[in-house]
Design a protein around this motif. Structure first.
Motif, PDB file in Angstrom:
ATOM      1  N   SER A 279      -3.073  64.021  17.064  1.00  0.00           N
ATOM      2  CA  SER A 279      -4.181  63.630  16.648  1.00  0.00           C
ATOM      3  C   SER A 279      -4.868  64.487  15.526  1.00  0.00           C
ATOM      4  O   SER A 279      -4.181  65.609  15.351  1.00  0.00           O
ATOM      5  CB  SER A 279      -5.387  63.250  17.752  1.00  0.00           C
ATOM      6  OG  SER A 279      -5.797  64.559  18.185  1.00  0.00           O
ATOM      7  N   ARG A 280      -5.772  63.923  14.628  1.00  0.00           N
ATOM      8  CA  ARG A 280      -6.243  64.819  13.656  1.00  0.00           C
ATOM      9  C   ARG A 280      -7.299  66.014  14.188  1.00  0.00           C
ATOM     10  O   ARG A 280      -6.818  67.172  13.875  1.00  0.00           O
ATOM     11  CB  ARG A 280      -7.418  63.893  12.739  1.00  0.00           C
ATOM     12  CG  ARG A 280      -7.987  64.849  11.605  1.00  0.00           C
ATOM     13  CD  ARG A 280      -8.803  63.800  10.825  1.00  0.00           C
ATOM     14  NE  ARG A 280      -7.748  62.717  10.160  1.00  0.00           N
ATOM     15  CZ  ARG A 280      -7.242  62.795   9.284  1.00  0.00           C
ATOM     16  NH1 ARG A 280      -7.168  63.967   8.486  1.00  0.00           N
ATOM     17  NH2 ARG A 280      -6.544  61.867   8.736  1.00  0.00           N
TER      18      ARG A 280
ATOM     19  N   ALA B  61      -4.649  68.537  15.350  1.00  0.00           N
ATOM     20  CA  ALA B  61      -3.783  69.179  14.037  1.00  0.00           C
ATOM     21  C   ALA B  61      -4.957  70.204  13.504  1.00  0.00           C
ATOM     22  O   ALA B  61      -4.298  71.000  13.198  1.00  0.00           O
ATOM     23  CB  ALA B  61      -3.595  67.996  13.228  1.00  0.00           C
TER      24      ALA B  61
ATOM     25  N   LEU C  71      -0.481  66.515  11.564  1.00  0.00           N
ATOM     26  CA  LEU C  71      -1.008  65.285  12.092  1.00  0.00           C
ATOM     27  C   LEU C  71       0.184  64.326  11.923  1.00  0.00           C
ATOM     28  O   LEU C  71       1.225  64.155  11.118  1.00  0.00           O
ATOM     29  CB  LEU C  71      -1.839  64.734  11.059  1.00  0.00           C
ATOM     30  CG  LEU C  71      -2.427  63.183  11.165  1.00  0.00           C
ATOM     31  CD1 LEU C  71      -3.476  63.249  12.439  1.00  0.00           C
ATOM     32  CD2 LEU C  71      -3.298  63.200   9.733  1.00  0.00           C
TER      33      LEU C  71
END
Length: 310
Positions: free
Chosen positions: A97-98, A101, A131
């Motif tokens: 996921s962001r 990341a 990501l």
């Protein structure tokens, strides 16, 4: 309650920088039908002492015991059925996921210095996962499977085969956990702390975030909250759940640092949280609250903050 337990275990797979079996948390659970609210506090705990040669002291891993206590007397599904989705997700893999990341980018150097962590979070061509990359955690899946199948259940992490592997592996990784400490790891279960808000109640975790009750009272009196000494401390994650009957759970989790100690116990996939009170590590605040009128079975809201600033 079932959703909160399954969600917490899944976050140990999808957001290991902030939640995991090596860490801890706190929850408030509202039983709308009985008008009861429980506080379950299970922080990634401090150490009274650490063995010689422990260069990156691990916190006491309270997550599994806390989730067991949350589930006890209120869960409707068998706890092994709540473990299975996280176990399968770890085995089959999930996309980065962001948030994960971003966390990986912050601690890339120290994290990749640990061979076991590098196997999980490193790219084959160098650097950390990014990501959209896929993260597969076979060892963590096996550890979750062991907790699901073991006669002791979650207790296997504290006085069973998995506990023995954790002690042996944490010594090798500089965490220094001992058998006696794992056996003595405890959570605190009590009635939630209550703070009046008009005719409703703010239900808070007992002792998990000591400044919250005072902040609520100050806000109701039109005053600014007092200074928060925990601001910026402890990377955390949180979740809230609600069902159609008005039962609700609010939880916060933390490893006390991003990725805890940054070291994974070889063969288990378990990241060790950082022991608070040693060096510059502070115990993470675990702010959770539910707003309700328990005597009338009325739920209003559930909230949780992640990290000191939140």
């Amino acid at each position: 309650v079932d959703a909160a337990v399954a969600g917490a275990l899944t976050m140990a797979v999808t957001l290991p920088s902030r939640a995991g079996l090596g860490g801890g948390g706190a929850c408030v659970a509202l039983d709308a039908q009985r008008g009861l609210a429980r506080s379950i506090v299970f922080p990634a705990g401090a150490r009274a002492d650490v063995p010689p040669g422990t260069d990156r002291p691990a916190a006491l891993p309270a997550m599994a015991r806390g989730l067991f206590a949350l589930h006890l007397n209120a869960g409707r599904f068998k706890i092994e059925d709540l473990i299975r989705p996280a176990e399968e997700l770890a085995r089959m893999g999930t996309e980065i996921s962001r948030t994960l990341a971003d966390d990986l980018a912050v601690v890339a150097g120290p994290l990749l210095a640990d061979p076991s962590a590098r196997l999980i979070f490193g790219r084959s061509g160098g650097g950390v996962l990014q990501l959209g990359d896929r993260i597969i955690q076979q060892d963590l899946s096996a550890s979750l499977a062991q907790l699901r199948a073991a006669a002791l259940g979650f207790g296997d992490l504290y006085q069973g085969n998995l506990a023995e592997r954790l002690v042996e592996g944490s010594a090798a990784s500089g965490g220094g956990l001992t058998e006696a400490e794992l056996r003595a790891t405890r959570m605190r279960v009590a009635s939630a702390t209550r703070s009046a808000l008009g005719t409703d109640l703010v239900l808070l975790s007992t002792d998990a975030s000591p400044g919250m009750a005072g902040a609520v009272q100050a806000a109701m009196a039109g005053q600014a909250p007092g200074a928060d000494n925990s601001a910026g401390a402890g990377a955390g994650a949180s979740l809230v759940t609600l069902d159609r009957e008005g039962n609700a759970v609010s939880c916060a989790f933390s490893m006390n640092n991003l990725f805890g100690t940054g070291r994974v116990v070889a063969g288990t996939g378990i990241l060790l949280a950082a022991a608070p009170g040693i060096g510059r590590v502070e115990a993470a605040p675990l702010p959770v609250a539910i707003l309700a009128r328990p005597d009338l079975r009325r739920f209003r809201a559930a909230a949780s903050g992640s990290g000191g600033d939140a």
